[in-house]
Motif scaffolding. Structure first.
Motif, short mmCIF file in Angstrom:
data_model
loop_
_atom_site.label_atom_id
_atom_site.label_comp_id
_atom_site.label_asym_id
_atom_site.label_seq_id
_atom_site.Cartn_x
_atom_site.Cartn_y
_atom_site.Cartn_z
N THR A 1 0.80 -1.22 0.00
CA THR A 1 0.00 0.00 0.00
C THR A 1 0.83 1.27 0.00
N PHE B 1 3.91 10.81 2.33
CA PHE B 1 3.43 9.47 1.96
C PHE B 1 4.07 9.04 0.65
N PRO C 1 3.60 6.36 -2.13
CA PRO C 1 2.63 5.36 -2.60
C PRO C 1 3.30 4.03 -2.92
N PHE D 1 -0.92 1.58 -6.25
CA PHE D 1 -1.42 2.78 -6.91
C PHE D 1 -1.08 2.72 -8.40
N GLN E 1 -9.60 1.84 -2.47
CA GLN E 1 -8.91 2.88 -1.73
C GLN E 1 -7.96 2.24 -0.72
N SER F 1 -6.16 3.03 3.18
CA SER F 1 -6.14 3.86 4.38
C SER F 1 -4.83 3.62 5.13
N THR G 1 -5.50 8.32 6.99
CA THR G 1 -5.81 9.04 5.76
C THR G 1 -6.20 8.06 4.68
N THR G 2 -7.33 8.34 4.03
CA THR G 2 -7.81 7.48 2.96
C THR G 2 -7.42 8.06 1.61
N ARG G 3 -6.85 7.23 0.77
CA ARG G 3 -6.41 7.67 -0.56
C ARG G 3 -7.06 6.78 -1.61
N ARG G 4 -7.70 7.41 -2.57
CA ARG G 4 -8.36 6.67 -3.64
C ARG G 4 -7.32 6.11 -4.61
#
Length: 359
Positions: free
Chosen positions: A93, A107, A109, A113, A141, A143, A147-150
């Protein structure tokens, strides 16, 4: 990857147009993946239906090549994760790290992603890491630290699983297998096709064929949207529910398919109709996707393993026993194309319209 600008640039596709594009993609991929049209069609059904695909087969059969070829021809970003016992969830993640230049946590990725992710040998990593990927598959997504990231759209996972090696592996539980829209097996090439593959390799004088991108992420989203314009009559909805219920009351099955299995059958059947150039589903569409869409969602009773009865065999029996609804054929003015007989092709590609895809 979608939004108002993307919607303006990408035209709205009819089911027939989406089917023609899908067959063009398959034809291009076949330049690299030889003799596996049925498996390629099943993977394409999964991609069109907006789901994730589990490829369960022996090493060396082209699973990685298949995933990379789909990414190239569809114009998708591609990442690969080689799952190992020491892989951590953050390796999938991503994780925050301290930036010495700014003095802030930034962050970074992870490989998840991307548009198309190859999860290679997913059964070789511990359940905690498997769960990190499966959460991304289900929710779209990630988390991390509250923090949640699409994830990018579209997001497709093609996972591979070696079914014969059990040492150092962590079998996916049924609840996690249910997250995959369908399961595909490739199998060995017939002798003639294997000889053709070797001749192609000698003729091109390069390790792999160079494929031409034929689409973009936005175009794949448009192809998926075309499925929403494929009609499913009420009698076919009842047929899907009857198949799902048939797995729950079968004496050979310990745990039957979940409601997610019914949703998978409907979307896969719509995708098969699109591949046939139709804007409506017929019973043969549901039958053709029943085994790849349901067999991995059921748990057989333990004694069947000794008798070498597989989930595919049991689901095939359920399909055979459940009465098939009789639908009224449409007239030529109601359908965008009238294939002769076979369901995996479109008339423009000269495919028949009611032969089971990958059956």
């Amino acid at each position: 990857m979608s939004g108002p600008e993307t919607d303006q640039l990408t035209p709205r596709l009819t089911p027939r147009e989406a089917g023609v594009r899908a067959h063009a993609v398959l034809d291009e991929i076949e330049r690299a993946v030889v003799g596996k049209r049925a498996a390629l069609e099943l993977v394409m059904l999964g991609v069109l239906a907006g789901g994730h695909v589990l490829i369960e087969d022996l090493p060396g059969l082209g699973k990685t090549l298949l995933a990379r070829s789909f990414a190239t021809v569809l114009g998708l970003d591609f990442r690969r994760i080689q799952f190992t016992p020491d892989l951590l969830p953050s390796d999938v993640t991503g994780a925050p790290f301290y930036d010495q230049r700014t003095g802030e946590m930034v962050f970074r990725p992870g490989p998840v992603f991307t548009h198309l992710l190859l999860a290679d040998e997913i059964n070789r990593t511990p359940p905690k890491t498997q769960a990190a990927l499966l959460e991304a598959m289900a929710e779209g997504q990630v988390s991390v630290d509250g923090t949640t990231r699409r994830l990018p759209e579209p997001f497709v996972v093609i996972a591979t699983d070696n079914p014969i090696e059990y040492e150092g592996t962590y079998t996916l539980p049924e609840a996690q297998l249910d997250r995959f829209l369908l399961r595909v097996r490739m199998g060995y090439l017939p002798v003639a096709d294997e000889a053709a593959m070797l001749r192609r390799r000698l003729d091109r004088t390069t390790p792999e064929a160079v494929l031409t991108p034929l689409g973009t992420p936005a175009e794949l989203v448009a192809m998926r949207d075309a499925l929403e314009r494929v009609e499913v009559d009420s009698d076919l909805v009842d047929y899907v529910v009857a198949l799902i219920d048939g797995t729950r009351g079968n004496p050979q099955i310990q745990v039957g398919a979940s409601p997610r299995g019914g949703l998978a059958l409907v979307q896969l059947a719509r995708a098969r109709a699109v591949m046939a150039g139709r804007d409506y589903v017929v019973p043969e569409d549901v039958k053709a996707v029943a085994i790849p869409g349901l067999a991995h969602r059921v748990t057989l009773k333990p004694e069947l393993w000794v008798r070498r009865i597989t989930a595919d065999d049991v689901v095939a029996g359920v399909v055979q026993r459940v009465p098939t609804p009789r639908t009224t054929p449409r007239t030529a003015t109601q359908t965008p194309a009238q294939p002769s007989s076979g369901a995996s092709g479109v008339p423009a590609a000269g495919k028949p319209a009611d032969a089971p895809v990958g059956a």
